[in-house]
Design an enzyme around this catalytic site. Sequence first.
Site, PDB file in Angstrom:
ATOM      1  N   LYS A   1      44.387  29.842  39.254  1.00  0.00           N
ATOM      2  CA  LYS A   1      45.166  30.663  38.322  1.00  0.00           C
ATOM      3  C   LYS A   1      45.364  32.082  38.868  1.00  0.00           C
ATOM      4  CE  LYS A   1      42.282  30.139  34.817  1.00  0.00           C
ATOM      5  NZ  LYS A   1      41.229  29.263  35.374  1.00  0.00           N
TER       6      LYS A   1
ATOM      7  N   ARG B   1      30.374  36.536  43.249  1.00  0.00           N
ATOM      8  CA  ARG B   1      30.361  36.519  41.782  1.00  0.00           C
ATOM      9  C   ARG B   1      29.079  35.864  41.290  1.00  0.00           C
ATOM     10  NH1 ARG B   1      36.017  34.645  39.099  1.00  0.00           N
ATOM     11  NH2 ARG B   1      34.533  33.921  37.543  1.00  0.00           N
TER      12      ARG B   1
ATOM     13  N   ARG C   1      41.299  31.047  25.786  1.00  0.00           N
ATOM     14  CA  ARG C   1      40.337  30.025  26.210  1.00  0.00           C
ATOM     15  C   ARG C   1      39.780  29.250  25.022  1.00  0.00           C
ATOM     16  NH1 ARG C   1      38.680  32.606  31.390  1.00  0.00           N
ATOM     17  NH2 ARG C   1      37.132  31.390  32.488  1.00  0.00           N
TER      18      ARG C   1
ATOM     19  N   ARG D   1      30.318  26.529  33.032  1.00  0.00           N
ATOM     20  CA  ARG D   1      31.718  26.962  32.916  1.00  0.00           C
ATOM     21  C   ARG D   1      32.659  25.767  32.767  1.00  0.00           C
ATOM     22  NH1 ARG D   1      32.025  30.258  38.215  1.00  0.00           N
ATOM     23  NH2 ARG D   1      34.203  30.697  37.721  1.00  0.00           N
TER      24      ARG D   1
ATOM     25  N   ARG E   1      34.203  29.585  47.812  1.00  0.00           N
ATOM     26  CA  ARG E   1      34.548  30.996  47.584  1.00  0.00           C
ATOM     27  C   ARG E   1      33.282  31.861  47.701  1.00  0.00           C
ATOM     28  NH1 ARG E   1      37.672  32.013  42.023  1.00  0.00           N
ATOM     29  NH2 ARG E   1      35.705  31.865  40.919  1.00  0.00           N
TER      30      ARG E   1
END
Length: 192
Positions: free
Chosen positions: A13, A139, A88, A150, A127
Amino acid sequence: MNIILLGPPGAGKGTQAQILVDQRQMVQLSTGDMLREARTSGTEMGKIVADVMDRGDLVTDEIVIGLIREKLEAGGDHGGYIFDGFPRTLAQADALGALLDELGMKLDAVIEMQVDDEVLVQRILGRAEEARAAGKPVRADDNEESLRIRLMAYYKQTAPLIGYYHAKGDLRAVNGLGAIDEVAGEIKALLG
Ligand code: AMP
């Protein structure tokens, strides 16, 4: 033109939002980015959201709706908004609809980025690995345990939005498994 990019964590996204910003002078509204900024500000809100985010759970609807309201009310001259990682929950989707009505704006499309879980896990852990190798900050929620939470939050709380926007007639889907420019091409074709 105002659009929502809908999809699980790791669907791409943010990457596609950035391309639309460059191509169409749109403005990316990423609640994840806003919350990461808030948490470094040392404010009370920042402290509350940091724990929730690191765990992989969703922060409260009130907080994110407040952040989005602030941005939309500020307005500005641009090619429209890309909602990235928002809404969300169904409550957020309703609140966004009400907010857009109130401001005389409308939603033009909701683009669902379809990917499969195995790819998401690889992308997100990749990532983190890349950031680590480059000496960049990783992160705190890009680890296997938070990722599991998540993904569950996505399926339980966010995936119902697919049905919601389908019923409203706004839903479009793209195959998020392709290369970045292939996905960008599909989105471009949808938006015209
Ligand atoms: P993201 O960068 O979109 O993956 O978001 C990172 C984290 O920020 C999420 O796992 C949530 O903890 C929080 N977050 C971001 N957007 C929202 C939202 N719209 N509603 C609730 N929590 C959010």
